[in-house]
Design an enzyme around this catalytic site. Structure first.
Site, PDB file in Angstrom:
ATOM      1  N   ARG A   1       0.842  -1.200   0.000  1.00  0.00           N
ATOM      2  CA  ARG A   1       0.000   0.000   0.000  1.00  0.00           C
ATOM      3  C   ARG A   1       0.871   1.243   0.000  1.00  0.00           C
ATOM      4  NH1 ARG A   1      -5.009  -1.979   3.915  1.00  0.00           N
ATOM      5  NH2 ARG A   1      -5.299  -3.924   2.755  1.00  0.00           N
TER       6      ARG A   1
ATOM      7  N   GLU B   1      -7.117  -1.809  15.025  1.00  0.00           N
ATOM      8  CA  GLU B   1      -7.662  -2.708  14.011  1.00  0.00           C
ATOM      9  C   GLU B   1      -6.669  -3.803  13.626  1.00  0.00           C
ATOM     10  OE1 GLU B   1      -8.807  -0.752  10.357  1.00  0.00           O
ATOM     11  OE2 GLU B   1      -8.730  -2.646   9.262  1.00  0.00           O
TER      12      GLU B   1
ATOM     13  N   SER C   1     -10.666  -6.676   9.317  1.00  0.00           N
ATOM     14  CA  SER C   1     -11.838  -5.960   8.830  1.00  0.00           C
ATOM     15  C   SER C   1     -12.610  -6.949   7.974  1.00  0.00           C
ATOM     16  CB  SER C   1     -11.381  -4.761   8.003  1.00  0.00           C
ATOM     17  OG  SER C   1     -12.453  -3.888   7.757  1.00  0.00           O
TER      18      SER C   1
ATOM     19  N   ARG D   1       0.335  -7.032  12.133  1.00  0.00           N
ATOM     20  CA  ARG D   1      -0.256  -6.467  13.348  1.00  0.00           C
ATOM     21  C   ARG D   1      -0.408  -7.530  14.440  1.00  0.00           C
ATOM     22  NH1 ARG D   1      -4.458  -1.653  11.436  1.00  0.00           N
ATOM     23  NH2 ARG D   1      -2.827  -0.431  10.411  1.00  0.00           N
TER      24      ARG D   1
END
Length: 427
Positions: free
Chosen positions: A262, A349, A352, A391
């Site tokens: 990204r 987060e 998702s 994460r």
RNA sequence: GGAGAGAUGGCUGAGUGGUCGAAAGCGCUCCCCUGCUAAGGGAGUAAGGGUUAAAAGCCCUUCGAGGGUUCGAAUCCCUCUCUCUCCGCCA
């Protein structure tokens, strides 16, 4: 993409739904474009019908040995008229298509109202954040303290927002990925797939990243345009592109581990410390392709599958539902899982999970044969992180840290870690 | 990288300028026949779109993709993509 038929017949309803996202849909502008499209399309098709009919007449006359000269003069002007009308139609159709591709998905009724993330609604919590008898460090201090996490080395090679993992820490990430893949294939019924990391623009249009989010993508070449995948969702969901799936094959459940790339354009200054927000990270992705009547249940199940990973790792988390103003472009409903990070003293987060309804399927022309109608109809697609490995690594470091700066290996990861039960500076 | 062959409906495969959305076969669906099965006979069987409140009907588009020639293109020309075979190179 929203059903063009709905845009034509009930534009006010569409505008009302999209307004919940703070998206303004120009009803009058769309209607006038649509009216022009209709009249041009009818004209074009009539002209074509006329051309086809006269071509047939000429063919027949020729076969019968008649003189075709008068027939030819009769259609003399048809070509030019058709050509200019076709060009006008094409212009307006591409204009409409640009609008259609830029419209976000319609929201489900149970998506809470709200302008931004502050209006997201917490639905549940699992696990108790651990009480520390020392001040917990964040993953940067822990990883660098153990000499296993190296941002300087990464910066020299690639710049900011990259990380180098060494030794047992690199292995810990691999262990996380292995655990997740084993759970999803073994316990949850997903089929593992290995997919390309570089995709064509069409694939990104299919899942909704293009044309609107071109700046968020890494583009490799201009001609032909290739992009690095921002998530496995892109290649995996596109497996059903332009396909008609038999009802008996549904649901299709895929799991894939891929790196994700990204550009993070527009997030300058956000999460600059550590490896929360990287240009490149590892993720295990869950994708389900289901019959429309099944997608609501599938979202609950898929979210549960992601939760199972956090439970296996004994990481405290909470489940929230994204509000209308915070939900992603293509989703009609999204749950986020947020894992507890002691170093940040916050939930962040880590997964998702979204139901896209037929939004992506329409862009991809992904269909199934509905036994009731016998006709090909659009599928529903869902995806969710199960979970983001980078994460998860942060969460393990911060939640399993010890006072001396070492990190205990979670029980669920031990089978994948060889002799490592603890990450220590000595290693 | 070099040389060659190819891309047609769910599948196999015919079709080199006109009534071809496309022969034939297979598969599938329905019907008939036969006391089961097998064999046989008949009919049907692509997708997208427009028009319509909807349907029917009518019409348009699609033979890998995009351009071109032509009154008319699956068929001729150009470009591209992909697949296969052989050679070279290679993890």
């Amino acid at each position: 993409m929203i059903d063009p038929k709905l845009l034509r017949t009930s534009p006010a309803d569409v505008a009302e739904n999209l307004a919940r996202r703070n998206f303004v849909f120009d009803v009058a502008g769309y209607a006038s474009l649509e009216a022009r499209r209709k009249s041009l399309q009818v004209d074009v098709e009539n002209l074509r019908a006329e051309r086809n009919a006269s071509a047939k007449r000429i063919g027949k006359a020729k076969a019968d040995g008649e003189d075709i000269a008068p027939l030819l003069t009769a259609v003399e002007d048809l070509g030019a008229e058709l050509e200019s009308t076709e060009a006008a139609l094409q212009d307006i159709q591409s204009e409409l298509r640009d609008i259609d591709l830029g419209l976000p998905n319609l929201l489900q009724d149970d998506v809470p109202e709200g302008a931004d993330e502050s209006a997201n609604v917490e639905l549940s919590r699992w696990g108790e954040p651990r009480e520390f008898d020392f001040t917990p460090r964040d993953h940067v201090d822990l990883g660098e303290g153990l000499a296993l996490l190296d941002f300087n080395a990464a910066a020299k090679i690639s710049g900011s927002r990259f990380a180098v993992l060494r030794g047992p820490l690199a292995r810990l990430q691999r262990a996380l990925i292995q655990l997740m893949l084993d759970m999803h294939t073994g316990d949850h019924g997903y089929a593992e797939v290995y997919v390309p990391y570089i995709v064509k623009a069409d694939a990104l249009i299919g899942t909704g990243q293009l044309p609107k989010f071109e700046n968020d993508q890494f583009k490799t070449t201009d001609e032909p345009p290739f992009y690095l995948i921002p998530t496995a969702e892109v290649p995996v969901t596109n497996l059903v592109r332009e396909a008609i799936v038999e009802a008996a094959e549904l649901p299709l459940m895929y799991v894939a581990h891929t790196p994700c790339f990204r550009s993070e354009a527009g997030s300058h200054g956000r999460d600059t410390r550590g490896m929360i927000r990287q240009h490149q990270f590892e993720k295990v992705e869950l994708v389900q392709i289901v019959a429309p009547s099944q997608s609501a249940d599938a979202l609950e199940a898929l979210t549960g599958h992601a939760e199972a990973v956090l439970r296996a790792l004994e990481l405290p988390y909470r489940k929230i539902i994204l509000c209308a103003g915070d939900i992603g472009f293509g989703a009609q409903k999204t749950y986020d899982l947020e894992v507890w990070l002691p170093g940040q003293d916050a939930y962040r987060e880590i997964s998702s999970c979204s139901n896209y309804g037929e939004f992506q399927a329409r862009r991809m022309q992904a269909r199934w044969r509905n036994p009731e109608s016998g006709r090909p109809e659009l599928l529903h697609t869902l995806n969710g992180s199960g979970v983001a490995a980078g994460r998860a690594l942060i969460a393990v470091l911060e939640n399993y840290q010890n006072a001396d700066g070492s990190v205990t290996v979670p029980r669920a990861l031990r089978p994948y870690m060889g002799d490592f039960k603890k990450l220590t500076a000595a290693i």
